[in-house]
Motif scaffolding. Structure first.
Motif, PDB file in Angstrom:
ATOM      1  N   ALA A 172       9.501   2.353  27.213  1.00 34.90           N
ATOM      2  CA  ALA A 172      10.859   2.009  27.611  1.00 34.90           C
ATOM      3  C   ALA A 172      11.749   2.091  26.377  1.00 34.90           C
ATOM      4  N   LEU A 173      13.036   2.314  26.621  1.00 32.06           N
ATOM      5  CA  LEU A 173      13.999   2.442  25.535  1.00 32.06           C
ATOM      6  C   LEU A 173      14.708   1.113  25.297  1.00 32.06           C
ATOM      7  N   GLY A 201      11.431   9.132  36.335  1.00 25.98           N
ATOM      8  CA  GLY A 201      12.575   8.593  35.625  1.00 25.98           C
ATOM      9  C   GLY A 201      12.159   7.879  34.363  1.00 25.98           C
ATOM     10  N   VAL A 202      13.047   7.016  33.864  1.00 27.21           N
ATOM     11  CA  VAL A 202      12.839   6.346  32.581  1.00 27.21           C
ATOM     12  C   VAL A 202      12.978   4.840  32.765  1.00 27.21           C
ATOM     13  N   ASP A 203      12.293   4.098  31.918  1.00 31.03           N
ATOM     14  CA  ASP A 203      12.366   2.641  31.886  1.00 31.03           C
ATOM     15  C   ASP A 203      13.249   2.225  30.713  1.00 31.03           C
ATOM     16  N   ILE A 204      14.063   1.188  30.908  1.00 32.64           N
ATOM     17  CA  ILE A 204      14.882   0.647  29.823  1.00 32.64           C
ATOM     18  C   ILE A 204      14.648  -0.864  29.735  1.00 32.64           C
ATOM     19  N   HIS A 205      14.833  -1.413  28.520  1.00 30.68           N
ATOM     20  CA  HIS A 205      14.670  -2.843  28.274  1.00 30.68           C
ATOM     21  C   HIS A 205      15.939  -3.384  27.618  1.00 30.68           C
ATOM     22  N   PRO A 206      16.965  -3.679  28.379  1.00 29.27           N
ATOM     23  CA  PRO A 206      18.191  -4.212  27.782  1.00 29.27           C
ATOM     24  C   PRO A 206      18.093  -5.707  27.466  1.00 29.27           C
ATOM     25  N   HIS A 207      17.425  -6.033  26.369  1.00 29.04           N
ATOM     26  CA  HIS A 207      17.510  -7.373  25.801  1.00 29.04           C
ATOM     27  C   HIS A 207      18.729  -7.347  24.890  1.00 29.04           C
ATOM     28  N   ILE A 208      19.740  -8.102  25.247  1.00 28.35           N
ATOM     29  CA  ILE A 208      21.071  -7.875  24.692  1.00 28.35           C
ATOM     30  C   ILE A 208      21.784  -9.184  24.359  1.00 28.35           C
ATOM     31  N   PRO A 209      22.852  -9.118  23.547  1.00 25.47           N
ATOM     32  CA  PRO A 209      23.617 -10.323  23.223  1.00 25.47           C
ATOM     33  C   PRO A 209      24.710 -10.644  24.240  1.00 25.47           C
ATOM     34  N   GLU A 228      18.058  13.312  41.187  1.00 21.54           N
ATOM     35  CA  GLU A 228      17.165  12.550  42.064  1.00 21.54           C
ATOM     36  C   GLU A 228      16.333  11.520  41.311  1.00 21.54           C
ATOM     37  N   GLN A 229      16.374  11.544  39.986  1.00 19.07           N
ATOM     38  CA  GLN A 229      15.565  10.598  39.226  1.00 19.07           C
ATOM     39  C   GLN A 229      16.200   9.207  39.223  1.00 19.07           C
ATOM     40  N   LYS A 230      15.337   8.201  39.118  1.00 16.75           N
ATOM     41  CA  LYS A 230      15.754   6.805  39.092  1.00 16.75           C
ATOM     42  C   LYS A 230      15.414   6.195  37.727  1.00 16.75           C
ATOM     43  N   PHE A 231      15.796   4.938  37.559  1.00 19.76           N
ATOM     44  CA  PHE A 231      15.409   4.239  36.342  1.00 19.76           C
ATOM     45  C   PHE A 231      14.795   2.892  36.691  1.00 19.76           C
ATOM     46  N   LEU A 232      13.911   2.443  35.808  1.00 17.56           N
ATOM     47  CA  LEU A 232      13.332   1.107  35.874  1.00 17.56           C
ATOM     48  C   LEU A 232      13.987   0.228  34.819  1.00 17.56           C
ATOM     49  N   VAL A 233      13.969  -1.078  35.063  1.00 17.50           N
ATOM     50  CA  VAL A 233      14.356  -2.054  34.043  1.00 17.50           C
ATOM     51  C   VAL A 233      13.277  -3.128  34.086  1.00 17.50           C
ATOM     52  N   THR A 234      12.149  -2.873  33.444  1.00 15.64           N
ATOM     53  CA  THR A 234      11.036  -3.809  33.569  1.00 15.64           C
ATOM     54  C   THR A 234      11.181  -5.033  32.675  1.00 15.64           C
ATOM     55  N   GLU A 235      12.159  -5.013  31.779  1.00 15.73           N
ATOM     56  CA  GLU A 235      12.523  -6.203  31.000  1.00 15.73           C
ATOM     57  C   GLU A 235      14.030  -6.177  30.771  1.00 15.73           C
ATOM     58  N   PHE A 236      14.659  -7.340  30.879  1.00 15.45           N
ATOM     59  CA  PHE A 236      16.080  -7.455  30.523  1.00 15.45           C
ATOM     60  C   PHE A 236      16.414  -8.933  30.368  1.00 15.45           C
ATOM     61  N   SER A 237      17.363  -9.225  29.490  1.00 14.05           N
ATOM     62  CA  SER A 237      17.729 -10.622  29.268  1.00 14.05           C
ATOM     63  C   SER A 237      18.898 -10.721  28.300  1.00 14.05           C
ATOM     64  N   LEU A 238      19.390 -11.955  28.179  1.00 11.41           N
ATOM     65  CA  LEU A 238      20.413 -12.298  27.181  1.00 11.41           C
ATOM     66  C   LEU A 238      19.788 -12.989  25.975  1.00 11.41           C
ATOM     67  N   VAL A 239      18.563 -12.616  25.641  1.00 10.37           N
ATOM     68  CA  VAL A 239      17.822 -13.380  24.645  1.00 10.37           C
ATOM     69  C   VAL A 239      18.518 -13.443  23.285  1.00 10.37           C
ATOM     70  N   ALA A 314      15.503   1.935  40.576  1.00  6.76           N
ATOM     71  CA  ALA A 314      14.294   1.863  41.400  1.00  6.76           C
ATOM     72  C   ALA A 314      13.840   0.417  41.489  1.00  6.76           C
ATOM     73  N   VAL A 315      13.396  -0.141  40.364  1.00  5.64           N
ATOM     74  CA  VAL A 315      12.928  -1.526  40.316  1.00  5.64           C
ATOM     75  C   VAL A 315      13.338  -2.149  38.986  1.00  5.64           C
ATOM     76  N   ALA A 316      13.791  -3.390  39.048  1.00  4.74           N
ATOM     77  CA  ALA A 316      13.974  -4.206  37.851  1.00  4.74           C
ATOM     78  C   ALA A 316      13.022  -5.386  37.972  1.00  4.74           C
ATOM     79  N   THR A 317      12.432  -5.812  36.854  1.00  2.78           N
ATOM     80  CA  THR A 317      11.598  -7.010  36.865  1.00  2.78           C
ATOM     81  C   THR A 317      12.065  -7.947  35.765  1.00  2.78           C
ATOM     82  N   TYR A 318      12.230  -9.209  36.138  1.00  3.29           N
ATOM     83  CA  TYR A 318      12.806 -10.200  35.216  1.00  3.29           C
ATOM     84  C   TYR A 318      11.726 -11.166  34.740  1.00  3.29           C
TER      85      TYR A 318
END
Length: 372
Positions: A172-173, A201-209, A228-239, A314-318
């Motif tokens: 993931a990016l 598709g691609v996975d992204i991890h927006p751990h952000i301020p 037609e491609q989708k993206f995943l967000v298997t991690e994300f937060s305001l950490v 596609a799917v996000a997981t928190y």
């Protein structure tokens, strides 16, 4: 309405590939031991995500807790995501033909027969641009991950072909909101995703301020994928926003209510909760009386709206449950991942039945997002 019914019907038919659209699930990272179906039922979650550190498979892929847990969740009717983590903190990526490279292929060969066509999404990589040395984040990184992807694609074709239940994503990016991370290697990563028909598709991890910092992720990846491609967000937060608050004084309202010194810092209050867990009321009060948290308690809803509005999630997981690594050696410089968690067994005393108590802010919004 008809389109929604058709989508639900398609998802229910199985074992055809899962083409999820905008789902929200539970992320456990490496903490397979924390999977508790009582928590998942309370949150009405239908997706779970784990990652597996590939070197740990040397002790036996079939016996690894993450592998066993993700397969068991599938047998319980949950949709499943497994990310493959290749950590290289002290060496460059192995070159093709070397013993180290062959060892990585052997690890894949041990895992793939166990999970292919049995899980819903396999993510090729966890956080490549963090789990490596900065000087190694060049095109060698791409060569390695493309080789791992090629092995997986080849195996999937031989095992289950185009009708395979298991979909493939590259991941993931991280921190695409920072220009320094928009490197030639990251550009090639996206070029590979776009050019490879077997990759969904691609996975992204927006751990952000701040929530605004997630928009550059979307602005970067969406134009660089096939329509037609989708993206995943298997991690994300305001950490990184939470971390910014750790050395600040505790809120006066909380200090007064619980007899805490007004000179106490947030990290000290959290440390005390980890040493002797608070009642649910006290933990909820700590967060709700802290403006830095209370003003962002609907982050989950707001962030999911941004992802869903693209029409290509596609799917996000928190982050679903406070894990052991979040609580270990907690101090002023510890990244406070535990604030993200929907369930808070490390900082809140357990319920009467022994199950984990939920964070007041996240649980209702998490459930509501299952209905959208």
């Amino acid at each position: 309405m008809r389109k929604t019914l058709l989508l639900l019907t398609a998802l229910a038919l199985g074992p055809t590939p899962v083409l999820a659209q905008s789902a929200l699930g539970a992320n456990y990272n490496e903490h397979f031991e924390d999977v508790d179906y009582r928590d998942l039922e309370k949150a009405q979650a239908r997706w779970i995500r784990l990652f597996v550190p590939m070197p740990q498979l040397d002790k036996g892929a079939a016996d690894h807790g993450a592998v066993r847990s993700v397969l068991a969740a599938g047998e319980h009717g949950y949709k499943t995501i497994l990310s493959l983590k290749w950590p290289f903190p002290r060496s460059d990526f192995p070159k093709a033909g070397t013993p180290a490279f062959q060892k990585e292929l052997a690890r894949l060969d041990a895992l793939l027969p166990l999970v292919m066509d049995r899980i819903d999404i396999l993510v090729i990589g966890n956080e490549p641009y963090i789990e490596s040395r900065e000087e190694d984040r060049d095109l060698d990184l791409n060569t390695f991950y493309e080789a791992m992807a090629a092995r997986i694609i080849q195996y999937r074709a031989s095992r289950c072909g185009g009708d395979c239940r298991t979909r493939l994503y590259m991941g993931a990016l991280n921190r695409l909101d920072l220009k320094k991370n928009l490197t030639p290697s990251v550009a090639r990563w996206m070029d590979y995703v776009k050019a490879t028909p077997e990759i969904d598709g691609v996975d992204i991890h927006p751990h952000i301020p701040s929530i605004q910092a997630s928009q550059p992720f979307l602005d970067y990846i969406l134009p660089r994928m096939r329509p037609e491609q989708k993206f995943l967000v298997t991690e994300f937060s305001l950490v990184w926003w939470w971390k910014k608050q750790m050395r600040e004084p505790v809120s006066p309202a909380f200090a007064t209510k619980y007899g805490v010194s007004p000179q106490s810092r947030n990290w000290q209050v959290m440390q005390s909760a980890l040493e002797q867990p608070f009642t649910k009321q006290q933990w909820d009060d700590y967060l709700s009386l802290s403006p830095w948290f209370e003003t962002r308690k609907h982050y989950l809803v707001n962030q999911m709206k941004m992802f869903r509005d693209t029409g290509r999630l596609a799917v996000a997981t928190y982050g679903f449950k406070q894990g052991s690594s979040m609580a270990a050696d907690f101090g002023p410089d510890k990244t406070p991942w535990l604030i993200n968690s929907v369930f808070a067994p490390r900082s809140i005393r357990p319920n009467a039945d022994g199950s984990a108590a939920a964070n007041y802010a996240w649980i209702d919004d998490f459930r509501a997002l299952q209905k959208d």
